[in-house]
Design a protein around this motif. Structure first.
Motif, PDB file in Angstrom:
ATOM      1  N   LEU A 125      -9.815   4.401  -4.053  1.00  0.00           N
ATOM      2  CA  LEU A 125      -9.693   4.953  -5.245  1.00  0.00           C
ATOM      3  C   LEU A 125     -10.103   6.100  -5.784  1.00  0.00           C
ATOM      4  O   LEU A 125      -9.655   7.050  -6.226  1.00  0.00           O
ATOM      5  CB  LEU A 125      -9.704   3.813  -6.457  1.00  0.00           C
ATOM      6  N   GLU A 126     -11.484   6.035  -5.319  1.00  0.00           N
ATOM      7  CA  GLU A 126     -12.416   7.187  -5.531  1.00  0.00           C
ATOM      8  C   GLU A 126     -11.830   8.405  -4.708  1.00  0.00           C
ATOM      9  O   GLU A 126     -11.782   9.626  -5.086  1.00  0.00           O
ATOM     10  CB  GLU A 126     -13.828   6.902  -5.058  1.00  0.00           C
ATOM     11  N   ALA A 158       0.133   7.131  -5.404  1.00  0.00           N
ATOM     12  CA  ALA A 158      -0.606   5.946  -5.589  1.00  0.00           C
ATOM     13  C   ALA A 158       0.134   4.660  -5.123  1.00  0.00           C
ATOM     14  O   ALA A 158      -0.617   3.613  -4.598  1.00  0.00           O
ATOM     15  CB  ALA A 158      -0.909   5.766  -7.199  1.00  0.00           C
ATOM     16  N   ARG A 159       1.425   4.370  -5.404  1.00  0.00           N
ATOM     17  CA  ARG A 159       2.126   3.413  -4.967  1.00  0.00           C
ATOM     18  C   ARG A 159       2.156   3.169  -3.472  1.00  0.00           C
ATOM     19  O   ARG A 159       2.106   2.139  -3.155  1.00  0.00           O
ATOM     20  CB  ARG A 159       3.522   3.275  -5.749  1.00  0.00           C
ATOM     21  N   ALA A 160       2.487   4.284  -2.768  1.00  0.00           N
ATOM     22  CA  ALA A 160       2.437   4.404  -1.377  1.00  0.00           C
ATOM     23  C   ALA A 160       1.184   4.137  -0.782  1.00  0.00           C
ATOM     24  O   ALA A 160       1.115   3.386   0.485  1.00  0.00           O
ATOM     25  CB  ALA A 160       2.805   5.894  -0.918  1.00  0.00           C
ATOM     26  N   GLU A 161      -0.068   4.206  -1.502  1.00  0.00           N
ATOM     27  CA  GLU A 161      -1.257   3.941  -0.758  1.00  0.00           C
ATOM     28  C   GLU A 161      -1.846   2.472  -1.556  1.00  0.00           C
ATOM     29  O   GLU A 161      -2.863   2.161  -1.105  1.00  0.00           O
ATOM     30  CB  GLU A 161      -2.337   4.993  -1.571  1.00  0.00           C
ATOM     31  N   GLY A 162      -0.998   1.724  -1.922  1.00  0.00           N
ATOM     32  CA  GLY A 162      -1.130   0.496  -2.563  1.00  0.00           C
ATOM     33  C   GLY A 162      -2.290   0.411  -3.607  1.00  0.00           C
ATOM     34  O   GLY A 162      -2.741  -0.818  -3.911  1.00  0.00           O
ATOM     35  N   VAL A 173      -1.331   6.583 -13.836  1.00  0.00           N
ATOM     36  CA  VAL A 173      -0.846   6.928 -12.152  1.00  0.00           C
ATOM     37  C   VAL A 173      -0.914   5.638 -11.517  1.00  0.00           C
ATOM     38  O   VAL A 173      -0.005   5.592 -10.592  1.00  0.00           O
ATOM     39  CB  VAL A 173      -1.852   7.858 -11.714  1.00  0.00           C
ATOM     40  N   PHE A 174      -1.574   4.526 -11.668  1.00  0.00           N
ATOM     41  CA  PHE A 174      -1.787   3.365 -10.910  1.00  0.00           C
ATOM     42  C   PHE A 174      -1.165   2.156 -11.675  1.00  0.00           C
ATOM     43  O   PHE A 174      -1.110   1.239 -11.249  1.00  0.00           O
ATOM     44  CB  PHE A 174      -3.154   3.118 -10.838  1.00  0.00           C
ATOM     45  N   LEU A 189       8.833  -2.983 -15.632  1.00  0.00           N
ATOM     46  CA  LEU A 189       7.390  -2.481 -16.141  1.00  0.00           C
ATOM     47  C   LEU A 189       6.457  -2.381 -14.681  1.00  0.00           C
ATOM     48  O   LEU A 189       5.760  -1.598 -14.691  1.00  0.00           O
ATOM     49  CB  LEU A 189       6.942  -3.369 -17.296  1.00  0.00           C
ATOM     50  N   MET A 190       6.669  -3.346 -14.141  1.00  0.00           N
ATOM     51  CA  MET A 190       5.868  -3.280 -12.794  1.00  0.00           C
ATOM     52  C   MET A 190       6.373  -2.252 -11.738  1.00  0.00           C
ATOM     53  O   MET A 190       5.206  -1.954 -11.141  1.00  0.00           O
ATOM     54  CB  MET A 190       5.767  -4.704 -12.007  1.00  0.00           C
ATOM     55  N   ASP A 191       7.405  -2.024 -12.019  1.00  0.00           N
ATOM     56  CA  ASP A 191       8.091  -0.939 -11.013  1.00  0.00           C
ATOM     57  C   ASP A 191       7.691   0.490 -11.488  1.00  0.00           C
ATOM     58  O   ASP A 191       7.414   1.351 -10.903  1.00  0.00           O
ATOM     59  CB  ASP A 191       9.453  -0.852 -10.955  1.00  0.00           C
ATOM     60  N   GLY A 192       7.106   0.478 -12.828  1.00  0.00           N
ATOM     61  CA  GLY A 192       6.785   1.751 -13.442  1.00  0.00           C
ATOM     62  C   GLY A 192       7.730   2.691 -13.877  1.00  0.00           C
ATOM     63  O   GLY A 192       7.651   3.821 -14.095  1.00  0.00           O
TER      64      GLY A 192
END
Length: 408
Positions: free
Chosen positions: A16-17, A55-59, A97-98, A127-130
């Motif tokens: 995350l950082e 962000a989604r691609a990176e889990g 973003v996350f 909602l969970m899909d964004g």
């Protein structure tokens, strides 16, 4: 209590950082300038969706939700989520973003815990899909909503539907172009005991009879694109299957929602306070006045030291509350949630005030994130219940607890 991060927490913190360094901080000014343009009001910054995909691609997605949904949520505990929320909180818009931004987080928690299979399929999944956003409509202009038993909007049965009538205000997120759902609290059973009168209903944003009376500013900011607004519900008709949990169970649902929401606010407040302290330390080390660095002034060093101490105390109380929520549930951690909700925003407001003073005139501008953080935490001291309500409840709990102990 063991607050030593697990291997999974350390890995997520590092990822995350790295994401914040690579994508969020460099985009901060662009996002700020976009929303400063009146032509863009109530529109989403164009760069947001690309960041969400990364962000989604990176889990790094739905980190807040303590339910394991496989690829859609890692199922972190409140204690595991705390340092991640602190990092995201350093930039107020970055939680989206996350897919970890309020009010969606609380609404997803409600749907995950209390929603029917059909409600979860219709609303929780997007909602969970964004792909959509949501709002929570409780506060009203005509009653003291800090006592939620005052809520007077009606949700009354009529055949196969419920009909909603009333006014709500300070409804965050409702102006967002992706907002498609409101969770509305209103009175259904007026003759029941006071905490069993209210219900919570899922109301689609485009339902006839639901209108925006006006948009509202918070300390001069409109918080675009989600904003805050006053709403009118004029014979808003919604199918009965949109009721959450059951008639008269609104307080039960609300408490399940507000516990995590309150501590998430506090986690983000600590991130903002920590960032303000870092800005202050860099500023005073780089500025010279009257022949000496500001960092050599004893009063400045005391401000830095006090700020460090206060942040650490609030951080530890946050972790203790999060740990208690994981072990005892939200109700079992009620006293610690109330305590941190009082402590963290006030602490962040105080630290930001010191950081502003150290920056001089620059501190009250938007050349740093500090002024916005101060305003945000002043607002958070009212959001999800004002300080006075939490202190009154906490005092009552502790008087009963300690009063029952034998004298020693």
């Amino acid at each position: 209590m063991n607050f030593e991060p697990t291997a999974r927490m350390r890995e997520l913190v590092a990822r995350l950082e790295a994401f914040m360094d690579a994508h969020i901080y460099p985009a901060e000014k662009e996002e700020q300038d976009w929303h400063a343009d009146p032509a863009n009001i109530w529109q989403e910054w164009p760069g947001l969706e690309a960041l969400k995909e990364k962000a989604r691609a990176e889990g790094l997605w739905n980190l807040f939700l303590p339910h394991d949904y496989g690829a859609l949520s890692p199922g972190l505990s409140n204690l595991e989520y705390a340092p991640l929320a602190e990092i995201m909180g350093r930039v107020p818009w970055s939680p989206e973003v996350f897919n970890c931004s309020a009010p969606d987080t609380g609404n997803m928690e409600v749907l995950a815990r209390f929603g029917t299979a059909a409600q979860q399929e219709r609303w929780l999944k997007p909602l969970m899909d964004g792909t959509i956003r949501s709002a929570y409509a409780m506060t009203e202009p005509d009653v003291a909503s800090s006592d939620a038993t005052n809520i007077s909007t009606t949700i009354l049965p009529d055949g196969d539907d419920y009909v909603v009538n009333g006014r709500k205000w300070w409804i965050s997120g409702v102006m967002h172009p992706r907002c498609e759902l409101l969770l509305v609290m209103g009175r259904t059973l007026p003759d029941n005991p006071r905490h069993q009168q209210h219900s919570i209903l899922l109301v689609p944003r485009d339902t006839p009879g639901l209108s925006v009376v006006r948009t509202m500013t918070v300390l001069g900011r409109n918080h675009s694109p989600g904003g805050e607004a006053e709403l009118l519900f004029d014979n808003v008709r919604v199918p009965k299957e949109n009721l959450i949990l059951g008639e008269g169970r609104g307080f039960e649902v609300a408490q399940g929602r507000l516990g995590p929401g309150r501590i998430h606010h506090c986690m983000r407040s600590i991130g903002q306070a920590q960032r303000a302290l870092e800005y202050m330390a860099r500023r005073v080390e780089s500025r010279v006045a009257f022949g000496r660095k500001l960092s050599e002034q004893s009063s400045i060093r005391q401000d830095v030291a006090k700020s460090f101490c206060e942040i650490e105390m609030a951080r530890l109380l946050t972790l203790k509350a999060a740990d208690a929520m994981d072990r005892l549930g939200n109700k079992g951690a009620l006293d610690l949630i109330a305590a941190i909700k009082v402590v963290a925003p006030q602490m962040a407001q105080t630290v930001c005030d010191r950081a502003i003073q150290a920056h001089g005139a620059m501190g009250v501008s938007d050349d740093t994130p500090i002024a916005f953080a101060l305003a945000t935490n002043r607002f958070v001291r009212i959001a999800d219940g004002p300080d006075e309500v939490h202190m009154s409840q906490l005092g009552k709990l502790k008087i009963a607890e300690y009063g029952a102990l034998p004298p020693r």
